[in-house]
Enzyme design. Structure first.
Site, PDB file in Angstrom:
ATOM      1  CD  GLU A 115      20.033 -36.014  -5.728  1.00  0.00           C
ATOM      2  OE1 GLU A 115      20.795 -37.616  -5.249  1.00  0.00           O
ATOM      3  OE2 GLU A 115      21.470 -35.452  -6.196  1.00  0.00           O
ATOM      4  CD  GLU A 135      20.002 -36.210 -10.504  1.00  0.00           C
ATOM      5  OE1 GLU A 135      20.258 -35.283  -9.846  1.00  0.00           O
ATOM      6  OE2 GLU A 135      18.450 -36.396 -10.336  1.00  0.00           O
TER       7      GLU A 135
END
Length: 725
Positions: A115, A135
């Site tokens: 990210e 995640e």
């Protein structure tokens, strides 16, 4: 301990190289996030900085957000511990920075690491770097803008697939799909990244902010159709997991209302999910798996593992051939011994089929499969045992036979050789009773099929040496198993904890509850199949043999069910002959067999447990609890006797050995979530209602319920505590 820090060096070319340093994977701990913010602010302010490169120290970009922070949030319930990374750092300090930032990615960029890279204005990677957003496997969604930027860089379908599966891709694929701008050799990574950053500053290369791109999203109607299909798929594959639907909702928000709105919704949903039971369970299992490698007086006394190059496996049946397969594909030479050439040939053929199966499923290259097969040697005597480092006995559960084998191998194997048994229930002291080298005797209990199932129960006796335990733990890791060290007792940790699972299901049936309803309830809870289908698959011979072991060992607290004997009498043998509780036909799913119902009726007449001869009326929730609370009760005895090092070891063993749903955190964690007092009171009530010792709460459970202490809390020193370890 290596220092956790973020450094910045400004070169003569005007490029500031910001480096994340937090070995081994440069996890984004809270000090790292603060350090990144500080360095980006400094680089933005400094007039001698024209452009910025972000990288990680030691050949790894970043493995993502520090999972220990999640654990702190779960312990305290305090969400303010979570820093604002998404808007404060990734959007404001990085993506909207007035100077171009290039990510130089090597090794891995996972979760928050990827990210951060997507918040940069370009990404240059070394070959074979792993890129992914895993995640969802921890019960949350990407929280640093990943749900918005990945679809804009990769395209919607591929981004959804990556997020929902939690599987990474390699930088080569990322380059083809547009996530990576160029791939360069490791030694040139920084040089090329610096030049690229300067080219953006000088407008020779495009200055792209991922969040503002829409060229890969497609039209709104196309995007909605892709999301609709993904939602349906997730409902089927992950019915009990809220994070999948939440992730798709957040992606849709960004497509409909723009990337920045998507980022804001992502941050809110991320925080909601962090405190969900699913995230608590999955984070617990993740950390519990790491902890299994710490064994007091074994891994903390300075011992070094010895090398294991050659292993002998005795017995080429289902378990022996599976164990041999696991060793061979991990580059360990195997000598397979059988009693005659017919059995030996059968064993070798099974191993070949296993290895070719792995190759055909893409788990093994053709070359590796051939190499593995070349490392196997079949024998009918002990002549090849003179230089083996370990023997794993995998013959039938017969005490005199096992004792005879152990006496023979002690004579022919070298003095350092580990003498292991794959027994699933027999006391190891009994197996090694007649030999001198009892410090080398250990249990290596694999779960079937041994080359697929990830758990390895390592069973130590009072006499097993720490060196032998450490060596077997090391072999376990080499063959990609999760080794859990347990004490020696009937059934060890997993099979003993779960012996009431089948028995409570049989007890429920005797009380008038439908077999197929029980299986359905257990499957809906999250186990892959229910107890009756599991019995069909395992075979009735196993069920009968094992139930006798438990009746002897745990007299007074078992439910002795005659149901399997009745099924066998009527010519049924589960999946083996296509007829059990279910009908098994090639090419179709197992179907409930209505012709088993008269046999079940006969079983009810025999047991006479129905109150007043009438079936009991129960809800699905009560069925679930009546099946699983007796398992929790036995887990309490296992904890009290010190059969496992710590309660979380039993959680990971239940997940990996019994396929207990990982998102429920394992058997002990789940019991704490449900409430210890509720478990205790329910068992007490059933014990009074149905009599016998089966439901009677254990002393440990009673004590914890009365004092309000969770089962997962460290053991108070009771007299029996630690006796098995």
């Amino acid at each position: 301990m290596a220092q956790i820090r973020v450094t910045m060096e400004v070169g003569n070319d005007g490029v500031a190289v910001i480096t994340i340093s937090n070995p081994p994977v440069n996890a984004l701990a809270i000090p790292i996030i603060a350090g990144l913010k500080e360095k980006f602010d400094e680089a933005t302010r400094r007039s001698d900085v024209k452009a910025i490169v972000l990288t990680g120290k030691g050949g790894r970009f970043s493995g993502g957000f520090d999972i220990n922070v999640f654990q702190k949030v779960h312990e305290t319930g305090d969400l303010s511990i979570m820093p604002d990374v998404s808007v404060d750092l990734v959007v404001n300090a990085m993506e909207d920075c007035k100077k171009p930032i290039v990510a130089a990615v090597e090794g891995l960029a996972l979760g928050g690491g990827l990210e951060l890279a997507m918040g940069c204005h370009a990404r240059i990677a070394a070959p074979r770097a792993q890129l992914g957003l895993p995640e969802l496997s921890l019960g949350v969604i990407p929280g640093f803008g990943g749900t918005q930027r990945l679809p804009r860089l990769l395209g919607l379908s591929k981004a959804i697939e990556m997020m929902l599966s939690s599987k990474p891709i390699m930088s080569e694929e990322g380059n083809k799909l547009g996530l990576i701008d160029a791939i360069v050799p490791s030694e040139e990574l920084l040089k090329v990244s610096r030049r690229w950053a300067l080219d953006i500053a000088d407008r020779r290369k495009p200055w792209l902010r991922s969040l503002h791109r829409t060229d890969k999203i497609g039209s709104l109607s196309e995007a909605r159709e892709v999301l609709r299909i993904a939602r349906q798929q997730a409902k089927k594959t992950a019915p009990n997991l809220p994070q999948h639907q939440a992730c798709l909702d957040v992606i849709e928000e960004g497509i409909v209302h723009g990337g920045y709105n998507g980022v804001l919704k992502e941050a809110k949903v991320f925080k909601d999910l962090v405190l969900s039971d699913t995230a608590k369970g999955l984070v617990h299992v993740f950390l519990a798996q790491r902890t299994t490698s710490k064994v007091p007086n074994v891994t903390d006394v300075g011992l070094k593992p010895r090398q294991t190059k050659k292993v002998a496996v005795i017995g080429g049946g289902l378990m022996g051939s599976g164990i041999a397969t696991a060793l061979l594909v991990s580059n360990i030479y195997v000598v397979l011994k059988e009693v005659n050439s017919e059995f030996l040939l059968k064993g070798i053929k099974t191993i070949e089929a296993n290895i070719r199966g792995l190759a055909s499923r893409g788990k093994l290259t053709k070359d590796k499969a051939e190499k593995a097969l070349s490392m196997l040697k079949g024998v009918l005597d002990y002549s090849e045992f003179k230089d083996v480092d370990m023997v794993i006995e995998a013959v039938i559960e017969n005490v005199p036979l096992k004792q005879k084998i152990f006496s023979e191998i002690e004579k022919v194997c070298p003095p350092h050789c580990i003498l292991a048994s794959n027994t699933s229930t027999i006391d190891l002291n009994l197996i090694g009773e007649k030999i001198k080298s009892q410090d080398r005797v250990i249990g290596a209990h694999f779960f079937s099929p041994a080359h697929v199932m990830p758990l390895l129960e390592i069973v130590r006796t009072q006499k097993t040496s720490p060196q032998v335990i450490l060596d077997l733990m090391t072999v376990g890791k080499i063959i990609k198993k999760v080794p859990v060290v347990v004490g020696n007792c009937t059934g060890f940790a997993v099979n003993r904890t779960f012996f009431p699972y089948t028995q409570s299901s049989h007890l429920l049936v005797s009380l008038g509850v439908d077999v197929f309803r029980i299986d359905r309830v257990i499957s809906n809870f999250g186990l892959p199949i229910g107890p009756f289908q599991l019995q069909d698959l395992a075979g009735y011979g196993v069920a009968l043999a094992v139930s006798k072991e438990y009746e002897t060992a745990f007299a007074g607290r078992t439910f002795n069910s005659p149901l399997v004997e009745l099924l066998v009498k009527k010519g049924r043998n589960g999946k083996n002959n296509g007829k059990g509780y279910y009908i098994y036909e090639k090419g179709s799913k197992p179907k409930p067999d209505p012709s088993v119902l008269p046999i079940i009726e006969e079983f009810r007449q025999l047991t006479k447990t129905m109150p007043g001869g009438k079936p009991i009326s129960v809800t699905d929730k009560e069925i679930l609890e009546m099946v699983l609370f007796p398992v929790v009760n036995e887990a309490c005895r296992v904890l009290d006797e010190g059969v496992v090092v710590r309660p979380s070891d039993l959680d990971i063993a239940s997940v990996l050995g019994m396929s207990f749903p990982s998102y429920r955190g394992g058997i002990v964690f789940w019991a704490d979530t449900v409430g210890v007092d509720h478990v205790y009171k329910s068992l007490k009530k059933w014990s009074e209602m149905y009599g016998g010792g089966f439901f009677k709460p254990s002393k440990f459970l009673e004590e914890r319920a009365i004092k309000g202490i969770p089962l997962s809390a460290a053991a108070t020193s009771s007299p029996s505590s630690r006796s098995k370890l």
